[in-house]
Design an enzyme around this catalytic site. Sequence first.
Site, short mmCIF file in Angstrom:
data_model
loop_
_atom_site.label_atom_id
_atom_site.label_comp_id
_atom_site.label_asym_id
_atom_site.label_seq_id
_atom_site.Cartn_x
_atom_site.Cartn_y
_atom_site.Cartn_z
N ASN A 247 -10.02 0.20 -0.30
CA ASN A 247 -8.55 0.24 -0.26
C ASN A 247 -8.02 -0.34 -1.56
OD1 ASN A 247 -5.82 -0.14 0.19
ND2 ASN A 247 -6.06 -0.96 2.25
N HIS B 22 -3.22 7.58 1.86
CA HIS B 22 -3.61 6.25 1.43
C HIS B 22 -5.02 5.98 1.96
CE1 HIS B 22 -3.92 2.04 0.77
NE2 HIS B 22 -3.66 1.69 2.00
N CYS C 284 0.81 -1.22 0.00
CA CYS C 284 0.00 0.00 0.00
C CYS C 284 0.84 1.27 0.00
CB CYS C 284 -0.95 0.01 1.19
SG CYS C 284 -2.15 -1.34 1.16
#
Length: 323
Positions: free
Chosen positions: A280, A250, A114
């Site tokens: 996500n 993020h 990520c």
Amino acid sequence: MQIRAVVRGVGHYLPERIVENAEFEKILDTSDDWIRSRSGIERRHFAAEGEMTSDLAANAARAALENAGLTPDDVDAIIVATSTADLTFPSAATMVQAKLGMTGGFAFDVQAVCAGFVFALANANALILSGQAQRVLVIGAETFSRILDMEDRGTCVLFGDGAGALLLEAQDGAGTTDDRGILATDLNSDGRHKDILYVDGGVSTGSTGVLKMHGKEVFRHAVEKLADTAHRSLEKVGLTGEDVDWIVPHQANLRIIKGTAHRMKVPMERVILTVQDHGNTSAASIPLALSVGQAEGRLKPGNLVVTEAIGGGLAWGSVVLRW
């Protein structure tokens, strides 16, 4: 004078299929309210059968090139941040290079889960500052739907697919924080925490594997580490949270985003949120949010932007840039 890596163009791509939270109610002991209350996620996109990460990345790259008014022949390098490349090798970036019809330059992948896009931005910045490249396409692209355990309600409802791209270009700056472009970066990792977020597949197992996550542990590390890395990047150029126009974090979890903004003393009105619509998307989440922020007219030239992310590894980092 100082060379800066300046954002010349931005774009994104989302697969057509939208998966609302209600779809998971049919296969799991979960609910729309449960998912929203714990993550802030309302829906996400899943790639179609046969639609690969490199396809998503190439579409986002085309959008960024169009936004910049440039062609693939104007690009020196492509960096793709991904944990879900089409194949073990070659890199997704070389596949994007081919799909764009780009026969010159070079292309490679960055794998920091990520945090991948932050790591890719830092690498692109270094290539430009060193004179190795004048223009670099930096892409975050993922098809996380293909590595989810659809029986694990704690993880499968959180992730989605998508891609975002920035075209960075070398431009002359004055060497001050008023310059457009990347002003500071901060990268970190700590391999001792591998077991709280990983995929149980690879060459050691002979299978692709599925995502495994200890959510409470990830949350505990995320808020502290994200705020700390953002502060360090800002401190490198003598700035503080008060100078920030936008945090583009993020997009993992709304509670993490709120906690990080609070620690940075930045109001949520100055945070660009897309987690509710995308879930996500791992390395794709920051460039997706940047592209949406510009498309919606919020990100304007001269804005001071902080991006920060944390992912498996653990790996985390931040970038301070002026739009």
